[in-house]
Every structure is written in structure tokens, then in C-alpha cells.
Write a protein that holds these residues in place. Structure first.
Motif, mmCIF file in Angstrom:
data_model
loop_
_atom_site.group_PDB
_atom_site.id
_atom_site.type_symbol
_atom_site.label_atom_id
_atom_site.label_comp_id
_atom_site.label_asym_id
_atom_site.label_seq_id
_atom_site.Cartn_x
_atom_site.Cartn_y
_atom_site.Cartn_z
ATOM 1 N N UNK A 67 9.673 -125.504 36.868
ATOM 2 C CA UNK A 67 11.177 -125.634 37.049
ATOM 3 C C UNK A 67 11.719 -127.190 36.741
ATOM 4 N N UNK A 68 12.985 -127.210 36.039
ATOM 5 C CA UNK A 68 13.320 -128.362 35.516
ATOM 6 C C UNK A 68 14.762 -128.565 36.196
ATOM 7 N N UNK A 69 15.026 -129.657 36.532
ATOM 8 C CA UNK A 69 16.297 -129.916 37.194
ATOM 9 C C UNK A 69 16.695 -131.365 37.127
ATOM 10 N N UNK A 70 18.071 -131.507 37.274
ATOM 11 C CA UNK A 70 18.815 -132.978 37.326
ATOM 12 C C UNK A 70 19.325 -132.927 38.733
ATOM 13 N N UNK A 72 13.840 -133.879 37.157
ATOM 14 C CA UNK A 72 12.889 -133.697 37.874
ATOM 15 C C UNK A 72 12.154 -132.427 37.455
ATOM 16 N N UNK A 73 10.888 -132.596 37.190
ATOM 17 C CA UNK A 73 10.166 -131.297 36.737
ATOM 18 C C UNK A 73 9.147 -130.859 37.814
ATOM 19 N N UNK A 83 5.065 -132.758 40.792
ATOM 20 C CA UNK A 83 6.321 -133.279 40.500
ATOM 21 C C UNK A 83 6.483 -134.377 39.846
ATOM 22 N N UNK A 84 7.280 -134.450 38.794
ATOM 23 C CA UNK A 84 7.348 -135.614 37.844
ATOM 24 C C UNK A 84 8.732 -135.884 37.725
ATOM 25 N N UNK A 85 9.085 -137.120 38.014
ATOM 26 C CA UNK A 85 10.614 -137.329 37.865
ATOM 27 C C UNK A 85 10.428 -138.558 36.778
#
Length: 166
Positions: A61-64, A70-71, A94-96
Motif C-alpha cells: 500500500x502506497x499513500x500520502x 507512507x509505504x 512501514x517506511x515513511x
């Protein structure tokens, strides 16, 4: 232990946001999974590539969120498999990444275990603004100029204020 602030100088006003961002970045850099690269693509593009072997599009999941990219990845344990040795991590992550003002996410692709996220960096236009130096009674005139609706109104108010004092 006391932390030394980089932006503690009285000459650096309004840099509190940068200090908080640096704190957030330093906390995130302690995480080492998954490994990633950041590269420049073209004149105004960036690409973040994460090594996500074993993950599919459905489990990523990739979100802003609030100027952060945030991945997230989640893998479910396959109960049918019996491992004699397990060297490939099957864990959630989770990587930000903190995004600068104006950076937009152009898209994301998953190919051969590499998740590539393309970012577009806007071209920065240099703005030059000349500040007019007026005459007045110092701080009082400056406050009147700031609170007045238009420049003409401010000048009239300042002149009126000077006239009352004479």
C-alpha cells in the motif's frame, strides 16, 4: 542527555518546522527494512526504489499522509509451507518519507520484487521583492502599516498620527 539544536540561533526565526522534520527523519532512518534507493530521474523527477521481495501488489500500500509518503507491506503466513531455512523476511513493514512542499507522487510500479515510486519535483521560481523603506516614528508606524487595509490608508493613518503629535 541534552540535545543540541541546530536552529537555536536568534538569526534563524521560524525554523521550528524544519527541526521537527529532522527529528522525524532521524527516527525513521533507524529502521532498516526494506532497503531502498533514491535516485534523480530527469531534470525534476525522483524515484524511490524499495526491495520488497515476496510482496505482491495486493499486499503493498502506497499513500500520502500529511506531506509524508507512507509505504506499508503486510504478508500473511502460508501455513501449508514447511521451511527448513527461512532467510527471506516475511514481516510487515512501514517506511515513511517526508515530502518537501509541492512534491507530487506520479505513480508506482512493482517489477521483479522492486517497488518503484516516481515523484515530480516542481521547478522553483525565484521571487525578488523589494521592500519599500518608509519614514515614520518607528515601531508605531510599522504596526499601523501592517494593520491598515491598503497602502494609501496606511500612509494617511501614519500622516494623521504624526500630525496629532505635533
Amino acid at each position: 542527555m541534552t540535545r543540541l539544536s541546530l536552529f537555536n540561533s536568534p538569526l534563524l526565526l521560524g525554523f521550528d518546522q524544519f527541526e521537527r522534520t529532522l527529528d522525524r527523519i532521524s527516527k525513521n532512518s533507524a529502521e532498516g527494512y526494506p532497503p531502498y534507493n533514491i535516485e534523480q530521474v530527469g531534470g525534476n523527477g525522483l524515484r524511490i526504489t524499495l526491495a520488497v521481495a515476496g510482496f505482491s501488489r495486493e499486499t503493498l500500500e502506497v499513500q500520502t499522509e500529511d506531506r509524508q509518503l507512507v509505504i506499508r507491506g503486510r504478508q500473511e503466513e502460508d501455513q501449508a509451507r514447511v521451511y527448513l531455512h527461512r532467510g527471506i523476511a516475511a514481516r510487515q513493514f512501514q517506511r515513511s518519507f517526508v515530502l518537501a512542499e509541492g512534491i507530487e507522487v506520479a505513480g508506482a510500479t512493482l517489477d521483479n520484487g522492486l517497488l518503484c515510486i516516481d515523484l515530480i519535483r516542481p521547478t522553483v521560481e525565484t521571487k525578488v521583492r523589494t521592500i519599500e523603506i518608509g519614514s515614520g516614528t518607528g515601531r508605531n508606524a510599522a504596526l499601523q502599516l501592517k494593520s491598515a487595509g491598503t497602502r494609501e490608508d496606511a500612509e494617511a493613518d501614519a500622516a494623521e498620527g504624526l500630525g496629532k503629535r505635533r
